[in-house]
Design an enzyme around this catalytic site. Structure first.
Site, PDB file in Angstrom:
ATOM      1  N   CYS A  38       0.838  -1.197   0.000  1.00 23.49           N
ATOM      2  CA  CYS A  38       0.000   0.000   0.000  1.00 23.49           C
ATOM      3  C   CYS A  38       0.873   1.246   0.000  1.00 23.49           C
ATOM      4  O   CYS A  38       1.900   1.311   0.674  1.00 23.49           O
ATOM      5  CB  CYS A  38      -1.023   0.002   1.129  1.00 23.49           C
ATOM      6  SG  CYS A  38      -0.463   0.665   2.688  1.00 23.49           S
ATOM      7  N   GLU A  39       0.432   2.222  -0.786  1.00 23.76           N
ATOM      8  CA  GLU A  39       1.256   3.421  -0.949  1.00 23.76           C
ATOM      9  C   GLU A  39       1.178   4.347   0.259  1.00 23.76           C
ATOM     10  O   GLU A  39       1.936   5.293   0.356  1.00 23.76           O
ATOM     11  CB  GLU A  39       0.858   4.166  -2.228  1.00 23.76           C
ATOM     12  CG  GLU A  39      -0.539   4.745  -2.225  1.00 23.76           C
ATOM     13  CD  GLU A  39      -0.913   5.358  -3.572  1.00 23.76           C
ATOM     14  OE1 GLU A  39      -0.371   4.910  -4.599  1.00 23.76           O
ATOM     15  OE2 GLU A  39      -1.740   6.280  -3.582  1.00 23.76           O
ATOM     16  N   HIS A  40       0.245   4.054   1.181  1.00 23.70           N
ATOM     17  CA  HIS A  40       0.124   4.922   2.357  1.00 23.70           C
ATOM     18  C   HIS A  40       1.066   4.518   3.474  1.00 23.70           C
ATOM     19  O   HIS A  40       1.583   5.374   4.192  1.00 23.70           O
ATOM     20  CB  HIS A  40      -1.310   4.892   2.893  1.00 23.70           C
ATOM     21  CG  HIS A  40      -2.327   5.305   1.887  1.00 23.70           C
ATOM     22  ND1 HIS A  40      -3.439   4.555   1.595  1.00 23.70           N
ATOM     23  CD2 HIS A  40      -2.373   6.381   1.080  1.00 23.70           C
ATOM     24  CE1 HIS A  40      -4.150   5.170   0.662  1.00 23.70           C
ATOM     25  NE2 HIS A  40      -3.521   6.273   0.332  1.00 23.70           N
ATOM     26  N   HIS A  41       1.250   3.216   3.667  1.00 27.45           N
ATOM     27  CA  HIS A  41       2.042   2.751   4.822  1.00 27.45           C
ATOM     28  C   HIS A  41       3.232   1.888   4.418  1.00 27.45           C
ATOM     29  O   HIS A  41       3.978   1.446   5.278  1.00 27.45           O
ATOM     30  CB  HIS A  41       1.157   1.914   5.763  1.00 27.45           C
ATOM     31  CG  HIS A  41      -0.025   2.653   6.290  1.00 27.45           C
ATOM     32  ND1 HIS A  41      -1.270   2.565   5.712  1.00 27.45           N
ATOM     33  CD2 HIS A  41      -0.158   3.500   7.348  1.00 27.45           C
ATOM     34  CE1 HIS A  41      -2.133   3.328   6.385  1.00 27.45           C
ATOM     35  NE2 HIS A  41      -1.481   3.902   7.376  1.00 27.45           N
ATOM     36  N   GLN A  63      -5.512  -0.470  -3.863  1.00 26.52           N
ATOM     37  CA  GLN A  63      -6.147  -1.613  -4.533  1.00 26.52           C
ATOM     38  C   GLN A  63      -7.015  -1.178  -5.720  1.00 26.52           C
ATOM     39  O   GLN A  63      -7.024  -1.834  -6.765  1.00 26.52           O
ATOM     40  CB  GLN A  63      -6.965  -2.392  -3.502  1.00 26.52           C
ATOM     41  CG  GLN A  63      -7.536  -3.684  -4.064  1.00 26.52           C
ATOM     42  CD  GLN A  63      -8.280  -4.475  -3.014  1.00 26.52           C
ATOM     43  OE1 GLN A  63      -7.896  -4.473  -1.847  1.00 26.52           O
ATOM     44  NE2 GLN A  63      -9.320  -5.167  -3.418  1.00 26.52           N
ATOM     45  N   HIS A  87      -5.383  -6.219   3.848  1.00 26.17           N
ATOM     46  CA  HIS A  87      -4.368  -5.173   3.967  1.00 26.17           C
ATOM     47  C   HIS A  87      -3.696  -5.240   5.332  1.00 26.17           C
ATOM     48  O   HIS A  87      -4.352  -5.071   6.356  1.00 26.17           O
ATOM     49  CB  HIS A  87      -5.025  -3.808   3.771  1.00 26.17           C
ATOM     50  CG  HIS A  87      -5.470  -3.564   2.351  1.00 26.17           C
ATOM     51  ND1 HIS A  87      -4.944  -2.580   1.567  1.00 26.17           N
ATOM     52  CD2 HIS A  87      -6.363  -4.234   1.573  1.00 26.17           C
ATOM     53  CE1 HIS A  87      -5.504  -2.621   0.352  1.00 26.17           C
ATOM     54  NE2 HIS A  87      -6.378  -3.622   0.343  1.00 26.17           N
ATOM     55  N   CYS A  97      -1.861  -3.176   6.675  1.00 24.90           N
ATOM     56  CA  CYS A  97      -1.909  -1.902   7.412  1.00 24.90           C
ATOM     57  C   CYS A  97      -3.181  -1.796   8.247  1.00 24.90           C
ATOM     58  O   CYS A  97      -3.254  -0.973   9.161  1.00 24.90           O
ATOM     59  CB  CYS A  97      -1.771  -0.714   6.469  1.00 24.90           C
ATOM     60  SG  CYS A  97      -3.121  -0.527   5.307  1.00 24.90           S
TER      61      CYS A  97
HETATM   62  N1  GTP Z   1      -9.210   2.822  -0.511  1.00 25.20           N
HETATM   63  C1  GTP Z   1      -8.060   2.311  -0.102  1.00 25.20           C
HETATM   64  N2  GTP Z   1      -7.565   2.712   1.080  1.00 25.20           N
HETATM   65  C2  GTP Z   1      -6.401   2.161   1.482  1.00 25.20           C
HETATM   66  C3  GTP Z   1      -5.702   1.214   0.749  1.00 25.20           C
HETATM   67  N3  GTP Z   1      -4.593   0.858   1.465  1.00 25.20           N
HETATM   68  C4  GTP Z   1      -4.620   1.591   2.592  1.00 25.20           C
HETATM   69  N4  GTP Z   1      -5.715   2.386   2.625  1.00 25.20           N
HETATM   70  C5  GTP Z   1      -6.216   3.352   3.624  1.00 25.20           C
HETATM   71  O1  GTP Z   1      -5.567   4.594   3.497  1.00 25.20           O
HETATM   72  C6  GTP Z   1      -5.983   5.372   4.619  1.00 25.20           C
HETATM   73  C7  GTP Z   1      -4.918   6.343   5.059  1.00 25.20           C
HETATM   74  O2  GTP Z   1      -5.514   7.090   6.092  1.00 25.20           O
HETATM   75  P1  GTP Z   1      -4.777   8.164   7.040  1.00 25.20           P
HETATM   76  O3  GTP Z   1      -5.752   8.612   8.063  1.00 25.20           O
HETATM   77  O4  GTP Z   1      -4.105   9.175   6.176  1.00 25.20           O
HETATM   78  O5  GTP Z   1      -3.610   7.288   7.667  1.00 25.20           O
HETATM   79  P2  GTP Z   1      -3.570   6.572   9.098  1.00 25.20           P
HETATM   80  O6  GTP Z   1      -3.648   7.581  10.190  1.00 25.20           O
HETATM   81  O7  GTP Z   1      -2.356   5.707   9.093  1.00 25.20           O
HETATM   82  O8  GTP Z   1      -4.898   5.730   9.051  1.00 25.20           O
HETATM   83  P3  GTP Z   1      -5.360   4.427   9.856  1.00 25.20           P
HETATM   84  O9  GTP Z   1      -4.986   3.244   8.990  1.00 25.20           O
HETATM   85  O10 GTP Z   1      -6.852   4.585   9.978  1.00 25.20           O
HETATM   86  O11 GTP Z   1      -4.632   4.406  11.160  1.00 25.20           O
HETATM   87  C8  GTP Z   1      -6.408   4.358   5.673  1.00 25.20           C
HETATM   88  O12 GTP Z   1      -7.804   4.443   5.811  1.00 25.20           O
HETATM   89  C9  GTP Z   1      -6.021   2.997   5.054  1.00 25.20           C
HETATM   90  O13 GTP Z   1      -6.860   1.946   5.482  1.00 25.20           O
HETATM   91  C10 GTP Z   1      -6.253   0.825  -0.507  1.00 25.20           C
HETATM   92  O14 GTP Z   1      -5.712   0.012  -1.253  1.00 25.20           O
HETATM   93  N5  GTP Z   1      -7.422   1.407  -0.875  1.00 25.20           N
HETATM   94 ZN    ZN Z   2      -1.885   1.110   4.141  1.00 27.05          ZN
END
Ligand code: GTP
Ligand code: ZN
Length: 183
Positions: free
Chosen positions: A75-78, A116, A144, A146
């Site tokens: 995942c590009e976020h974590h 995704q 996921h 994360c």
């Molecule tokens: N739609 C979608 N969301 C994703 C995917 N992978 C990770 N995420 C979400 O990206 C979001 C990033 O949210 P933020 O609030 O910026 O980050 P965070 O504080 O680490 O969020 P939490 O995971 O809720 O603790 C989270 O809700 C993740 O679950 C994906 O493939 N698709």
């Molecule tokens: Zn993630």
């Protein structure tokens, strides 16, 4: 490039309070760098290269389905993995694609930083581009890390995403046939 990434991992190891020079960690920055390069190798590939001309003439016009292609992405976020399976169907129009190439297309886009939904769309558009078919359907079911190892810590939820192009979008019976076959 490997050395550059390894140097950054060495800084991360130090920043979390570990000693990068202790015996067990001495080669870790380099190993982690190689692993990261493998997991993001999709950036170095092109559709043309992986398809390698394996598109064959065929008169079949019935649905072709490749089910349960395993998928590992990040995942590009974590920068944590998401893991699952991908189903791809298409309606050939004079050309069929070499069977292994569906999995190669999945891997090329999965081995990048992704969400995704975008991964699902990129796979569908690539299959459409290569086959010029009457329709493409892609479904990904994934878990996921994360959401499991950290954050909300939910172990049993999974995410399903789909992209329907051409007849899979416009024709309910075609879409239904695909959904029945993968269920
Ligand atoms: N739609 C979608 N969301 C994703 C995917 N992978 C990770 N995420 C979400 O990206 C979001 C990033 O949210 P933020 O609030 O910026 O980050 P965070 O504080 O680490 O969020 P939490 O995971 O809720 O603790 C989270 O809700 C993740 O679950 C994906 O493939 N698709
Ligand atoms: Zn993630």
């Amino acid at each position: 490039m490997t050395d550059d990434i390894a140097q950054h991992y060495r800084h991360i190891i130090t920043a979390i309070g570990e000693n990068p020079d202790r015996e067990g960690l001495r080669d870790t920055p380099k190993r982690a760098a190689k692993a990261m390069q493998f997991l993001t190798a999709g950036y170095q590939q092109s559709l043309e290269e992986i398809v390698n001309g394996a598109v064959f003439e065929s008169q079949t016009d019935e649905m072709v389905l490749v089910k349960d292609i395993e998928l590992y992405s990040m995942c590009e976020h974590h920068l944590l993995p998401f893991i699952g399976k991908c189903h791809i169907a298409y309606l050939p129009s004079g050309k069929v694609l070499g069977l292994s190439k569906f999995a190669r297309i999945v891997d090329m886009y999965a081995r990048r930083m992704q969400i995704q939904e975008n991964l699902t769309r990129e796979i569908a558009e690539a299959v459409q581009q290569v086959t010029q078919s009457r329709g493409v359907a892609v479904v990904i079911e994934a878990r996921h890390l994360c959401m499991m190892m950290r954050g909300v810590e939910k172990q049993n939820s999974s995410m399903t995403s789909s992209v329907m192009l051409g007849s899979f979008r416009s024709n309910q019976a075609t879409r239904q046939e695909f959904l029945t076959l993968i269920s």
